[in-house]
Design an enzyme around this catalytic site. Structure first.
Site, PDB file in Angstrom:
ATOM      1  CB  CYS A  95      -0.948   0.001   1.185  1.00  0.00           C
ATOM      2  SG  CYS A  95      -0.191  -0.522   2.733  1.00  0.00           S
ATOM      3  CG  HIS A 147      -0.780   4.120   4.527  1.00  0.00           C
ATOM      4  ND1 HIS A 147      -1.404   3.698   5.666  1.00  0.00           N
ATOM      5  CD2 HIS A 147      -0.336   2.996   3.891  1.00  0.00           C
ATOM      6  CE1 HIS A 147      -1.357   2.379   5.725  1.00  0.00           C
ATOM      7  NE2 HIS A 147      -0.728   1.926   4.660  1.00  0.00           N
TER       8      HIS A 147
END
Ligand code: A2P
Length: 352
Positions: A130, A256
């Site tokens: 990711c 994130h």
């Protein structure tokens, strides 16, 4: 009549798997049938696809008979065991785990960067980590326009990157902390399930994601370095772009953040030129207006497929070097959407 696909989602009950169902619902892939697979713990549970209930089944090798496309996110060991079985039965798999990412004959693909690599698949396509995905989406337009020599990244990674159980653990710790309880002994999952010690994430920062390598880097940091090279240069050990990373888990549920320091080939490049390169680049949304305090934030990125870029500025002491701040939903662009996007490309390019 155009082809329709029998699809299976492996790990359908997880944080990423449930989002794969939603992303598949919203995708251009013509779905003839959908099978939802998980462990025996979830067999019999019902989930919805396009308003219809589907009963979750325990995943076994024979679950893949007649399946054309597998989207998988049930952990590396499950992928290693079951995806070769799916391929044997004629399916093409897009795998969100790290199980096959570094196999030379497995393309590691972020469509905005290296869609062309999909044509080299032999039944398995790997979805990158990711934190790597959102970084390369933001860097690729810059690399294409100005070349790229070096990347130094620090991540601020959300709890959900470690799965639904880590997210539940964070929420419980936060509640306990606010209730005045000692949370030191609450942790059982983070920083990483497979390691010996566990620490609370609520009101804390954990500079460990995945296990440690012998050289002192964590495996997550290793992934960011080598996956970036494989995606951008086709070789996990390429030296043309130097990459180093520090990965930190932060007490944010989803999305994130990353500070990315990078050096381009041409030292005369300006911030305005970088902005031009990023504006309208595939998958990128520029949110960069310091005068109005506009910059990407995790809360605003949740549920979106895009990668948000802001805080672009020059390193005034090193011409050709810059800082930026990159945010994306780790469960969507970092996982479920990139997987489904890869599958859409496979369908579009007739590669299934
Ligand atoms: P289950 O819900 O039955 O445990 P997350 O990343 O959020 O932790 O989710 C992991 C996903 O992988 C879940 O859907 C989980 O199913 C699934 N899973 C875990 N172990 C297996 C297994 N041995 N076989 C198939 N699916 C598994």
């Amino acid at each position: 009549m155009s082809k329709e696909y029998n699809v299976a989602i492996l790990g359908a009950t997880g944080a990423v798997g449930t989002r794969m169902i939603q992303q598949l619902e919203q995708s251009t892939i013509p779905v003839k049938s959908l099978k939802l697979l998980a462990s025996s713990r979830s067999a019999g549970k019902q989930l919805q696809f396009k308003g219809q209930p589907i009963t979750v089944e325990e995943a076994t090798p024979d679950s893949f008979a007649g399946i054309d496309l597998v989207l998988s996110s049930a952990g590396g060991s499950v992928s290693k065991k079951l995806l070769p079985e799916a391929v044997k039965r004629g399916a093409v798999c897009v795998d969100n785990t790290s199980a096959f990412r570094m196999e030379p004959d497995v393309p590691l693909v972020v469509p905005e960067v290296n869609e062309a690599a999909l044509k080299n698949h032999h039944g398995i396509v790997a979805n990158p980590n990711c934190s790597t995905i959102q970084m390369v989406v933001a860097l690729e337009p810059i690399r294409k326009a100005f070349g790229l020599k070096q990347v130094i990244v620090s991540t601020y990674q959300a709890a959900s990157g470690a799965g639904q159980s880590a997210l539940n653990e964070l929420k419980q710790e936060a509640q306990d902390y606010l209730d005045g309880k000692d949370i030191q002994d609450d942790a059982e999952i983070l920083p990483t399930k497979g390691d010996k010690k566990h620490y609370p994430l609520a009101f804390n920062l954990l500079p460990q994601i995945d296990v440690f390598e012998d050289n002192g880097y964590t495996h997550e940091e290793w992934k960011m370095i080598h996956e970036t090279k494989k995606i951008m240069l086709g070789d996990m050990n390429a030296k043309d772009i130097k990459v180093t990373a520090t990965c930190v888990r932060v007490p944010v549920p989803i999305a994130h953040g990353e500070t990315v320091y990078f050096t381009v080939d041409d030292p005369s490049v300006t911030v305005d030129q970088l902005r031009e390169a990023l504006k309208g680049a595939p998958g990128v949304v520029l949110q960069d207006n310091p005068a109005h305090q506009v910059y990407p934030q995790p809360l605003n990125a949740v549920g979106k497929r895009d990668t948000f870029v802001g805080r672009l500025r020059a390193d005034e002491e090193n011409p050709g070097s810059f800082n930026m701040w990159v945010v994306a939903d780790n469960l969507l662009k970092g996982a479920a959407w990139n997987t489904v996007e890869n599958a859409e490309c496979l369908v579009k390019d007739n590669l299934i």
